[in-house]
Design a protein around this motif. Structure first.
Motif, PDB file in Angstrom:
ATOM      1  N   MET A  25       0.840  -1.195   0.000  1.00  0.00           N
ATOM      2  CA  MET A  25       0.000   0.000   0.000  1.00  0.00           C
ATOM      3  C   MET A  25       0.883   1.256   0.000  1.00  0.00           C
ATOM      4  O   MET A  25       0.660   2.181  -0.785  1.00  0.00           O
ATOM      5  CB  MET A  25      -0.928  -0.024   1.223  1.00  0.00           C
ATOM      6  CG  MET A  25      -1.794   1.197   1.421  1.00  0.00           C
ATOM      7  SD  MET A  25      -0.998   2.515   2.350  1.00  0.00           S
ATOM      8  CE  MET A  25      -1.303   2.031   4.042  1.00  0.00           C
ATOM      9  N   ALA A  38      -6.782   3.676   0.861  1.00  0.00           N
ATOM     10  CA  ALA A  38      -6.137   3.421   2.152  1.00  0.00           C
ATOM     11  C   ALA A  38      -6.547   4.403   3.235  1.00  0.00           C
ATOM     12  O   ALA A  38      -5.708   4.974   3.917  1.00  0.00           O
ATOM     13  CB  ALA A  38      -4.614   3.413   1.982  1.00  0.00           C
ATOM     14  N   CYS A  40      -7.807   4.057   6.161  1.00  0.00           N
ATOM     15  CA  CYS A  40      -7.503   3.785   7.570  1.00  0.00           C
ATOM     16  C   CYS A  40      -6.004   3.768   7.810  1.00  0.00           C
ATOM     17  O   CYS A  40      -5.550   3.499   8.918  1.00  0.00           O
ATOM     18  CB  CYS A  40      -8.161   2.503   8.054  1.00  0.00           C
ATOM     19  SG  CYS A  40      -7.292   0.993   7.590  1.00  0.00           S
ATOM     20  N   GLY A  42      -3.673   1.771   6.819  1.00  0.00           N
ATOM     21  CA  GLY A  42      -2.980   0.498   7.008  1.00  0.00           C
ATOM     22  C   GLY A  42      -3.345  -0.231   8.278  1.00  0.00           C
ATOM     23  O   GLY A  42      -2.640  -1.139   8.703  1.00  0.00           O
ATOM     24  N   CYS A  44      -5.893  -2.113   8.636  1.00  0.00           N
ATOM     25  CA  CYS A  44      -6.710  -3.269   8.282  1.00  0.00           C
ATOM     26  C   CYS A  44      -8.148  -3.084   8.761  1.00  0.00           C
ATOM     27  O   CYS A  44      -8.763  -3.974   9.323  1.00  0.00           O
ATOM     28  CB  CYS A  44      -6.122  -4.547   8.887  1.00  0.00           C
ATOM     29  SG  CYS A  44      -6.656  -6.040   8.015  1.00  0.00           S
ATOM     30  N   SER A  47     -10.552  -1.677   4.046  1.00  0.00           N
ATOM     31  CA  SER A  47     -10.543  -2.428   2.782  1.00  0.00           C
ATOM     32  C   SER A  47     -10.399  -1.562   1.526  1.00  0.00           C
ATOM     33  O   SER A  47     -10.536  -2.072   0.419  1.00  0.00           O
ATOM     34  CB  SER A  47     -11.778  -3.340   2.657  1.00  0.00           C
ATOM     35  OG  SER A  47     -12.883  -2.634   2.126  1.00  0.00           O
ATOM     36  N   LEU A  84      -5.362  -7.131   0.832  1.00  0.00           N
ATOM     37  CA  LEU A  84      -5.332  -5.733   1.258  1.00  0.00           C
ATOM     38  C   LEU A  84      -3.859  -5.334   1.207  1.00  0.00           C
ATOM     39  O   LEU A  84      -3.035  -5.924   1.924  1.00  0.00           O
ATOM     40  CB  LEU A  84      -5.922  -5.583   2.657  1.00  0.00           C
ATOM     41  CG  LEU A  84      -7.417  -5.917   2.725  1.00  0.00           C
ATOM     42  CD1 LEU A  84      -7.932  -5.825   4.156  1.00  0.00           C
ATOM     43  CD2 LEU A  84      -8.232  -5.005   1.806  1.00  0.00           C
TER      44      LEU A  84
HETATM   45  S1  FES Z   1      -5.540   0.775   4.354  1.00  0.00           S
HETATM   46 FE1  FES Z   1      -7.388   0.315   5.357  1.00  0.00          FE
HETATM   47  S2  FES Z   1      -7.438  -1.831   5.170  1.00  0.00           S
HETATM   48 FE2  FES Z   1      -5.626  -1.334   4.150  1.00  0.00          FE
END
Ligand code: FES
Ligand code: FAD
Lengths: 105, 406
Positions: A25, A38, A40, A42, A44, A47, A84
């Motif tokens: 990412m 992306a 959030c 990273g 997780c 999505s 992801l």
């Molecule tokens: S950046 Fe949010 S799940 Fe990968």
């Protein structure tokens, strides 16, 4: 630094070198690949960094763990090659990797 | 045409990029008073604090990606006034920038500790990257860490400090953790989790004062007359919305800048989004303020649509997460005014969910180490599925069957 090729939803290719240890990412963000949102960052949790690993590379990259597997269920058009990208840590073995960005919104 | 965005955080960047994605071609200025490109805050109390993670890894985009999108980014620039009549924003330098459309994404600032001695150098807060840097620098030398406030940020810092081998005490004025956000069963679970890792708690008592000691440490006196010696204090007692600019310009404010379901303020040329807004979401009867990535992003998109002359109502489902040790708390919906909280699974197993109902309807779900159930809960709520409370409480009942047919 492993060379990674990202292909966006319109088929445009972005070739870039990404340092091992960064996530797939982060590599996409640094190269300005459209569609890897992306939101959030990273964790997780969102999505919106969903992509498909090119068929030739799925064994090298491997599959998701439980949390990622669950989060992938939120993604659009999930396939067996879905990952992801924030959860894929780049290693030297991934030199030449091809990744197809999914439709994220 | 010119659009100006005040506040270069998650919501501000979202608006800028949504405008460009929405084919807006005019001038676009993104103003922020911090010295960094827009960055993610969630890792500041988690990974950034725990590891020696480089600052750049927090940035949403490298600077050249902003340039490429022709977003004029102005860091270290503070907006001091809005001149609505002239349609200009006024910068600290006195410079004026004209706008046809204006977005306010000014976020929040931390609530300062309201006690004598709060200016002690060992007192840290955590909102921005500057704060996180300072805290990360000071943490190694501190053996005893006092966390004031048992909310998400306080607890994440407590977990990180404990994992780094610090002696950690958390003082919480209420009688349980994360009281504004979760049911008592979740608060209790996290209290046990932290206790098992060696964190000490003082509930139901406030901090009264801080007294410096000769060796650089301090004594924190509590309202009940007891005291705690520590080397570092991290305060996480809430935030205040940055709404003064808006208020001074005559825009309606409550606990945040008031916006309608299209993220529009009381001036039709001005939108607002993110942590600073007191807003309407179609899913809920009452207006509220939310501090979350989800809200910054989703409301940012709505605000951008409004600037482009479209009317897209805000009706996204709220979600949130918090990481403490290896435990993931994931939340969906808003459960504050629930009348029933039902546990699904065994709390003792460390993996369970709490389903919140209001007059029989599902209003929120908190999942602890149950990512699949969290994702299912998001789908259930997104689709408006009817979930009978007794089904939610019965682990043998497959909740997927409540989803409407695909
Ligand atoms: S950046 Fe949010 S799940 Fe990968
Ligand atoms: C430590 C921490 C951990 C968090 N963890 C999570 C989490 O796990 N999950 C989650 O969903 N959310 C989390 N959050 C919340 C999330 O980060 C925020 O909701 C989000 O950053 C809000 O974005 P925003 O753009 O509204 O505000 P901000 O990101 O605060 O951006 C506002 C910006 O505007 C600037 N500004 C203000 N006034 C002016 C002015 N007059 N002139 C110029 N600039 C100005 C501010 O300096 C700031 O840079 C966390 C927050 C913190 C601090």
């Amino acid at each position: 630094m492993p060379k990674i090729t990202y292909i966006d939803v319109d088929g445009k290719a972005f070739e870039t070198n990404v340092a091992s240890g960064l996530s797939l990412m982060e590599g996409a963000i640094n190269a300005g690949v459209p569609g890897v949102l992306a939101i959030c960052g990273g964790s997780c949790a969102c999505s919106t960094c969903h992509a498909y690993i090119d068929d030739a590379w799925t064994t090298v990259v491997g599959g998701p763990n439980d949390i990622e597997d669950a989060t992938l269920d939120l993604a659009n058009e999930r396939k067996p090659s879905s990952r992801l990208t924030c959860q894929v840590q780049i290693t030297d073995a991934m030199d030449g990797l091809i990744v197809h960005v999914a439709k994220n919104d | 045409m010119s659009i100006v965005i005040v506040g270069a955080g998650q919501a501000g960047l979202q608006i800028a990029e949504s405008l460009r994605r929405g084919a807006y071609e005019g001038r676009l200025v993104l103003i922020g008073d911090e010295s960094f490109p827009p960055y993610q805050r969630p890792p500041l109390s988690k990974k950034y604090l725990a590891d020696q993670m480089a600052d750049e890894r927090l940035y949403f985009r490298p600077l050249e990606q902003l340039e490429k999108q022709q977003i004029e980014f102005r860091p270290q620039t503070r907006v001091t006034a809005l001149d609505r009549e002239a349609r200009e924003v006024v910068l600290a330098s006195g410079e004026r920038l004209p706008y046809e459309g204006l977005a306010l994404t000014t976020g929040t600032r931390v609530r300062p500790l309201p006690v004598p001695g709060a200016d002690h150098p060992a007192v840290c807060y955590l909102r921005g990257l500057d704060d996180a840097r300072r805290l990360r620098e000071r943490l190694p030398a501190a053996a005893r860490v006092l966390v004031v406030g048992g909310g998400f940020i306080g607890l994440e810092v407590a977990a990180t400090a404990r994992a780094a081998g610090k002696q950690v005490t958390v003082v919480e004025a209420l009688d349980r953790l994360m009281a504004r956000a979760v049911a008592p069963v979740v608060s209790d679970h996290f209290a046990s989790l932290h206790r098992a890792r060696g964190v000490e708690f003082r509930f139901g008592v406030g901090l009264a004062s801080i007294t410096a000691q000769a060796d650089g440490s301090f004594t924190a006196s509590l309202a009940d007359g007891s005291s705690i010696q520590a080397d570092l204090l991290v305060a996480g007692i809430g935030v205040l919305p940055n709404q003064e600019l808006a208020a001074a310009a005559g825009l309606e404010c409550r606990s945040g800048i008031v916006v309608d379901e299209y993220a529009r303020t009381s001036d039709p040329r001005i939108v607002a989004a993110g942590d600073c807004t007191w807003h309407i979401n179609r899913r809920f009867a009452a207006a509220h303020r939310l501090e979350s990535v989800q809200n910054a992003v989703d409301q940012g998109k709505i605000a951008a649509a409004s600037l482009l002359g479209q009317s897209v109502p805000y009706q996204d489902l709220p979600w949130f997460w918090s990481d403490q040790y290896d435990v993931k708390l994931q939340m969906v919906g808003l459960s504050q005014d629930h009348d029933a909280a039902l546990v699904r699974g065994e709390t003792a197993s460390g993996a369970f969910s709490v389903f919140y109902f209001k007059t029989g309807a599902l209003v929120g779900v908190d999942s602890i180490n149950r990512p699949a159930e969290h994702m299912l809960a998001r789908k259930l709520m997104q689709t408006g599925a009817v979930v009978p409370p007794e089904a939610a409480a019965d682990p043998a009942f497959d909740l997927k069957t409540c989803l409407p047919p695909a």
